[in-house]
Design a protein around this motif. Structure first.
Motif, PDB file in Angstrom:
ATOM      1  N   GLU A  54       2.868  -3.477 -12.553  1.00 27.72           N
ATOM      2  CA  GLU A  54       2.463  -3.773 -13.657  1.00 27.72           C
ATOM      3  C   GLU A  54       3.901  -3.682 -14.608  1.00 27.72           C
ATOM      4  OE1 GLU A  54      -1.434  -3.423 -14.199  1.00 27.72           O
ATOM      5  OE2 GLU A  54      -1.265  -3.015 -16.165  1.00 27.72           O
ATOM      6  N   LEU A 112       0.026 -10.093 -10.058  1.00 26.92           N
ATOM      7  CA  LEU A 112      -0.364  -8.803  -9.505  1.00 26.92           C
ATOM      8  C   LEU A 112      -1.942  -8.867  -9.302  1.00 26.92           C
ATOM      9  CD1 LEU A 112      -0.004  -6.202  -8.580  1.00 26.92           C
ATOM     10  CD2 LEU A 112      -0.032  -5.230 -11.056  1.00 26.92           C
ATOM     11  N   ASP A 158      -1.936  -5.006  -4.711  1.00 29.37           N
ATOM     12  CA  ASP A 158      -1.748  -3.693  -4.664  1.00 29.37           C
ATOM     13  C   ASP A 158      -3.076  -3.225  -4.104  1.00 29.37           C
ATOM     14  OD1 ASP A 158      -1.344  -0.947  -4.820  1.00 29.37           O
ATOM     15  OD2 ASP A 158      -2.212  -0.796  -6.639  1.00 29.37           O
ATOM     16  N   TYR A 171       0.852  -1.233   0.106  1.00 28.89           N
ATOM     17  CA  TYR A 171       0.156   0.203   0.015  1.00 28.89           C
ATOM     18  C   TYR A 171       0.761   1.219  -0.003  1.00 28.89           C
ATOM     19  CZ  TYR A 171      -3.323   3.533   1.668  1.00 28.89           C
ATOM     20  OH  TYR A 171      -3.934   4.611   1.528  1.00 28.89           O
ATOM     21  N   ARG A 207      -5.149  -6.404  -7.976  1.00 32.85           N
ATOM     22  CA  ARG A 207      -5.269  -5.074  -7.558  1.00 32.85           C
ATOM     23  C   ARG A 207      -6.564  -5.077  -6.926  1.00 32.85           C
ATOM     24  NH1 ARG A 207      -2.401  -1.603 -12.190  1.00 32.85           N
ATOM     25  NH2 ARG A 207      -2.348  -0.026 -10.521  1.00 32.85           N
ATOM     26  N   GLN A 208      -6.713  -4.486  -5.846  1.00 32.73           N
ATOM     27  CA  GLN A 208      -7.933  -4.217  -5.101  1.00 32.73           C
ATOM     28  C   GLN A 208      -8.244  -2.793  -4.364  1.00 32.73           C
ATOM     29  OE1 GLN A 208      -7.869  -7.465  -2.103  1.00 32.73           O
ATOM     30  NE2 GLN A 208      -6.991  -6.027  -0.807  1.00 32.73           N
ATOM     31  N   GLY A 234       0.868   0.048  -7.873  1.00 29.12           N
ATOM     32  CA  GLY A 234       0.358  -1.014  -8.851  1.00 29.12           C
ATOM     33  C   GLY A 234       1.184  -0.868 -10.336  1.00 29.12           C
ATOM     34  N   ASP A 235       0.811   0.274 -10.697  1.00 23.32           N
ATOM     35  CA  ASP A 235       1.647   0.550 -12.129  1.00 23.32           C
ATOM     36  C   ASP A 235       2.943   0.140 -12.266  1.00 23.32           C
ATOM     37  OD1 ASP A 235      -1.067   1.321 -12.890  1.00 23.32           O
ATOM     38  OD2 ASP A 235      -0.685   3.623 -12.620  1.00 23.32           O
TER      39      ASP A 235
END
Ligand code: GTP
Ligand code: MG
Length: 228
Positions: A48, A59, A36, A10, A61-62, A44-45
């Motif tokens: 990625e 990965l 993430d 985070y 994501r939430q 996150g990016d």
């Protein structure tokens, strides 16, 4: 044995790529699962972009729910026989992991805790009241569950993956650390600990756990002991 690194992240844009580099550099049969947890700083990016084409990194994501939710979201993706929770902030050093998983590979442990408080490895000497809080929570754990843990709140926890799956974890926030400890102890699983390094950061450097999480941990330790 294959090791799944479960990485709750985070707002760790400053460290996540170096963390992933260090984990993937380890000479272990491994898989990495990054969750993430609704970061707003591009974590996150960055992941990625970094994982482009890598088959051994997942990965997820939430939206932001907390460390516990992020760890729980990672568990269904773990394919290794061993799972290690790996924070994304470089406080914990991935080079400690081969030693951490050794008691599981040897077949004597179900769970191994990396202790910041058993000495012998580098520790940042700061945050006195955190130290007091961690020692108190470990003492409470030992009294309630007849164990001898020195650092129940540690972020470095390694498991036989099937054991981690079976814990049926419920907490979304930092209460997950106490929930894991309480359930592992209550079920009398074979738990080991060994010293790890801890490169602690300050609140200015991004640390987020607070005294409120300490009180929550007390409630969780007592709750599982009394009510299961
Ligand atoms: N604080 C916080 N951390 C989260 C969240 N979701 C995932 N995490 C991750 O959980 C891990 C632990 O969070 P930290 O903020 O480093 O916790 P800390 O204050 O350093 O506490 P310790 O490392 O356990 O002493 C990090 O990898 C975070 O990125 C969230 O919602 N809040
Ligand atoms: Mg941390």
């Amino acid at each position: 044995m294959r090791v799944s690194f479960l990485v709750p992240a985070y707002n760790e844009a400053a460290t996540i790529v170096e963390l992933l580099e260090r984990v993937t550099a380890l000479e272990l049969d491994k898989q990495v699962v990054v969750v993430d947890d609704g970061s707003t700083d591009g974590t996150g990016d960055l992941v990625e972009a970094w994982l482009d084409g890598r088959g051994d990194v997942v990965l997820v994501r939430q939206h932001n729910l907390g460390k516990g939710a992020a760890v729980r979201a990672a568990i269904p993706h773990a394919v290794g026989e061993i799972a290690v929770i790996q924070d994304a902030d470089l406080e914990y050093d991935p080079s400690d992991v081969p030693a951490l998983i050794e008691p599981i590979e040897r077949g004597v442990a179900d769970v191994v805790y990396g202790s910041r408080l058993s000495g012998g490895r580098p520790q940042r000497a700061h945050l006195f009241w955190h130290l007091v809080g961690n020692k108190f929570l470990s003492l409470l754990t030992n009294v309630l569950y007849n164990t001898t843990l020195s650092d129940m709140e540690t972020g470095y926890k390694a498991f036989r993956t099937e054991v981690l799956r079976s814990l049926d974890l419920r907490h979304d926030d930092f209460g997950i650390e106490a929930e894991i400890t309480a359930k592992v102890c209550k079920r009398k699983l074979r738990i080991y600990e060994l010293p790890i390094a801890y490169y602690g950061r300050t609140y200015a450097e991004g640390k987020k756990i607070t005294w409120r999480d300490g009180f929550k941990a007390i409630r969780v330790l007592l709750g599982v002991r009394l009510f299961g």
